[in-house]
Design a protein around this motif. Structure first.
Motif, PDB file in Angstrom:
ATOM      1  N   UNK A  91       0.862  -1.187   0.000  1.00 56.81           N
ATOM      2  CA  UNK A  91       0.000   0.000   0.000  1.00 56.81           C
ATOM      3  C   UNK A  91       0.896   1.233   0.000  1.00 56.81           C
ATOM      4  N   UNK A  92       0.280   2.386  -0.195  1.00 63.62           N
ATOM      5  CA  UNK A  92       1.048   3.626  -0.220  1.00 63.62           C
ATOM      6  C   UNK A  92       0.573   4.488   0.938  1.00 63.62           C
ATOM      7  N   UNK A  93       1.534   4.861   1.788  1.00 61.75           N
ATOM      8  CA  UNK A  93       1.176   5.675   2.965  1.00 61.75           C
ATOM      9  C   UNK A  93       1.864   7.025   2.857  1.00 61.75           C
ATOM     10  N   UNK A  94       1.246   8.039   3.450  1.00 61.92           N
ATOM     11  CA  UNK A  94       1.898   9.346   3.387  1.00 61.92           C
ATOM     12  C   UNK A  94       3.181   9.300   4.221  1.00 61.92           C
ATOM     13  N   UNK A  95       4.213   9.972   3.746  1.00 59.52           N
ATOM     14  CA  UNK A  95       5.498   9.944   4.443  1.00 59.52           C
ATOM     15  C   UNK A  95       6.201  11.269   4.223  1.00 59.52           C
ATOM     16  N   UNK A  96       7.144  11.583   5.089  1.00 59.98           N
ATOM     17  CA  UNK A  96       7.900  12.824   4.964  1.00 59.98           C
ATOM     18  C   UNK A  96       9.180  12.542   4.196  1.00 59.98           C
ATOM     19  N   UNK A  97       9.289  13.048   2.995  1.00 58.62           N
ATOM     20  CA  UNK A  97      10.514  12.845   2.226  1.00 58.62           C
ATOM     21  C   UNK A  97      11.036  14.192   1.766  1.00 58.62           C
ATOM     22  N   UNK A  98      12.299  14.514   1.873  1.00 60.79           N
ATOM     23  CA  UNK A  98      13.258  13.753   2.648  1.00 60.79           C
ATOM     24  C   UNK A  98      13.102  14.086   4.127  1.00 60.79           C
ATOM     25  N   UNK A  99      13.675  13.281   4.979  1.00 62.97           N
ATOM     26  CA  UNK A  99      13.617  13.488   6.421  1.00 62.97           C
ATOM     27  C   UNK A  99      14.547  12.480   7.045  1.00 62.97           C
ATOM     28  N   UNK A 100      14.556  12.297   8.341  1.00 64.84           N
ATOM     29  CA  UNK A 100      15.404  11.321   9.003  1.00 64.84           C
ATOM     30  C   UNK A 100      16.847  11.482   8.596  1.00 64.84           C
ATOM     31  N   UNK A 101      17.459  10.380   8.092  1.00 66.31           N
ATOM     32  CA  UNK A 101      18.878  10.423   7.722  1.00 66.31           C
ATOM     33  C   UNK A 101      19.147  11.466   6.634  1.00 66.31           C
ATOM     34  N   UNK A 102      18.102  11.842   5.905  1.00 61.27           N
ATOM     35  CA  UNK A 102      18.307  12.805   4.822  1.00 61.27           C
ATOM     36  C   UNK A 102      18.732  14.168   5.354  1.00 61.27           C
ATOM     37  N   UNK A 103      18.403  14.436   6.628  1.00 63.03           N
ATOM     38  CA  UNK A 103      18.852  15.700   7.221  1.00 63.03           C
ATOM     39  C   UNK A 103      20.381  15.765   7.256  1.00 63.03           C
ATOM     40  N   UNK A 104      21.020  14.586   7.235  1.00 61.26           N
ATOM     41  CA  UNK A 104      22.490  14.553   7.248  1.00 61.26           C
ATOM     42  C   UNK A 104      23.084  15.180   5.985  1.00 61.26           C
ATOM     43  N   UNK A 105      22.277  15.260   4.942  1.00 59.66           N
ATOM     44  CA  UNK A 105      22.791  15.858   3.705  1.00 59.66           C
ATOM     45  C   UNK A 105      23.197  17.314   3.938  1.00 59.66           C
ATOM     46  N   UNK A 106      22.626  17.919   4.997  1.00 51.22           N
ATOM     47  CA  UNK A 106      23.025  19.289   5.361  1.00 51.22           C
ATOM     48  C   UNK A 106      24.528  19.359   5.645  1.00 51.22           C
ATOM     49  N   UNK A 107      25.117  18.228   6.139  1.00 55.08           N
ATOM     50  CA  UNK A 107      26.556  18.202   6.434  1.00 55.08           C
ATOM     51  C   UNK A 107      27.402  18.483   5.191  1.00 55.08           C
TER      52      UNK A 107
END
Ligand SMILES: Cc1cc2nc3c(=O)[nH]c(=O)nc-3n(C[C@H](O)[C@H](O)[C@H](O)COP(=O)(O)OP(=O)(O)OC[C@H]3O[C@@H](n4cnc5c(N)ncnc54)[C@H](O)[C@@H]3O)c2cc1C
Length: 425
Positions: A91-107
């Motif tokens: 199924x397809x559920x709403x999700x926050x993309x990007x988020x979580x580990x993706x915040x590391x891309x700020x590094x």
């Protein structure tokens, strides 16, 4: 033999922007283009009220030169939006993309020195294997790049550039991106510039203020030339330049042409809106990390029956050899798994699959460029004129870290026009 002052090779957004600026300043310009149309990697397919984009689709953020052109041409735009969905267990559920580990891309805004590839950099982060794979896929998909090659420093510079223009927002031109190229071409002609289509320039011979551009049908002569062919064409020798300016080709060798598969499916109805197990009415992007493609999008909020699939980077090779019919069949079975419905039901609803093979297109030889580790100065080197005679433009020569976008191409066209005008008596 056709004589001109400034010869522009390529009628994509870089070439047309340069030509328009120079023509309006009174410089005699001639544009030579290998294809039978202007726009290059902008390619809009018009079906009824819809423009299906086979190349550039999104306006990334608010780059001022692109929005100024849209306003000048009086074109309609709309902001893309909707809920992001993630495929999970049928199924397809709403999700926050990007988020979580993706915040590391700020590094990445504080990248390692010396510069290393993104894959090497991520290898040093304390994250789970799943997070690492998701980050690698994300960077490869967005940049059409190989994570083992793309420069971490360039990704940091790109993020800063995106922040400066609200790059997290996306807009579209419902009437088609090609309207911009057509508008620019018309401006060039209004100011006495010439555009020659179906002229494949195979060789440029040059000496100081004397250029010959040789195509099978015609030879063009000029005082200077602006070469806007894509990186893939430049480095493959698809256009030979003699004598070969070493500094330019050394710089080009530090960039890479990325590859991507993009296809748009047109259905009888937007079936994804009516599935009880996946109740997202306003689906925008859909992520399906275990599948290929792993990124899909609708045209939300603009109503349509279009669904686009995207694979960028080395994973696109798996779909590269498929015909549009095979791609459609693959897409139907993938979507059936994502939404847990019968493949036959999706196939019955499918009307058409539209795609363009940019990697095998001899006038692009890939989707768009990226910087290889250690090559952050290469676009700057490419932007330097050679003896006031050879000028290079195109998204790969952008010096503002927006590579691979329409506004990068425009910026390079504006930059080159200013360089030429500055050198004039
Ligand atoms: C699938 C895909 C999706 C994309 N999505 C987006 C997006 O959503 N948003 C965004 O901002 N950007 C996107 N891009 C990138 C964007 O399309 C490009 O960065 C931009 O259009 C490049 O413009 P350009 O003028 O540098 O090159 P081009 O548009 O490639 O123009 C170069 C021109 O040179 C011509 N040429 C090549 N060889 C010769 C020769 N030997 N003689 C004469 N002419 C020649 C070509 O035919 C072409 O017309 C996408 C690109 C692709 C492929």
């Amino acid at each position: 033999m056709i004589e001109t002052d400034t010869l522009i090779v390529g009628a994509g957004m870089a070439g047309l922007t340069a030509a328009r600026t120079l023509a309006e300043a009174g410089v005699p310009v001639t544009v030579v283009e290998a294809r039978n149309r202007v726009g290059g990697r902008i390619l809009s397919h018009h079906i009824g009220e819809h423009a299906i984009e086979l190349g550039a689709e999104f306006i990334h953020g608010r780059p001022p030169e692109l929005w100024a052109l849209i306003a000048e041409a009086g074109l309609e735009t709309y902001e893309r939006g909707g809920t992001d969905g993630c495929a999970e267990d049928g199924s397809v559920k709403s999700c926050d993309m990007p988020g979580g580990a993706f915040d590391l891309l700020e590094d990445l805004k504080d990248p390692p020195t010396p510069d290393v590839s993104f894959a090497e950099y991520v290898g040093s982060w304390q994250i789970s294997d799943l997070e690492r794979v998701s980050l690698l896929n994300f960077v490869e998909g967005f940049n059409a790049a190989d994570a083992r090659e793309i420069s971490s420093a360039s990704l940091g510079a790109q993020q800063e550039a995106e922040d400066a223009t609200d790059g997290d927002l996306a807009f579209s031109l419902p009437g088609g991106y090609d309207q911009l190229a057509e508008y620019l071409a018309q401006r060039v002609k209004n100011f006495e510039g010439c555009i020659h289509l179906n002229r494949h320039v195979r060789e440029i011979r040059w000496s100081h203020h004397a250029v010959q551009a040789i195509s099978p049908d015609e030879t063009f002569t000029a005082r200077r030339t602006v070469i806007t062919v894509p990186l893939g064409v430049l480095v493959s020798g698809g256009l030979s330049v003699s004598p070969r300016p070493r500094q330019i080709f050394d710089a080009a060798s530090q960039l890479r042409m990325g590859h991507a598969i993009r296809f748009t499916l047109r259905f009888r109805e937007p079936f994804w809106k009516q599935l009880p197990k996946s109740p997202i009415e306003d689906l925008g992007f859909l992520f399906s990390f275990d599948e290929l493609p792993s990124v899909w999008w609708t045209t939300h909020p603009r109503p349509s029956c279009l669904l686009t699939g995207w694979v960028g980077g080395p994973r696109s090779e798996a779909l590269a050899a498929l015909t549009p019919a095979e791609l459609a069949s693959h897409a139907c079975s993938t979507l059936a798994r994502i939404f847990s419905i019968e493949t036959a039901r999706i196939s019955d609803l499918l009307l058409e699959c539209h795609t363009h093979d940019w990697s095998r297109d001899p006038f692009s030889l890939g989707a768009y460029s990226y910087v290889a580790a250690g090559g952050l100065n290469a676009p700057q080197q490419l932007s330097q004129p050679v003896e006031d005679t050879l000028f290079f433009a195109g998204e790969h020569t952008d010096t503002t870290a927006n590579w691979g976008t329409v506004h990068a191409a425009m910026r390079s066209g504006l930059r080159v026009a200013q360089q030429i005008l500055k050198g004039m008596p």
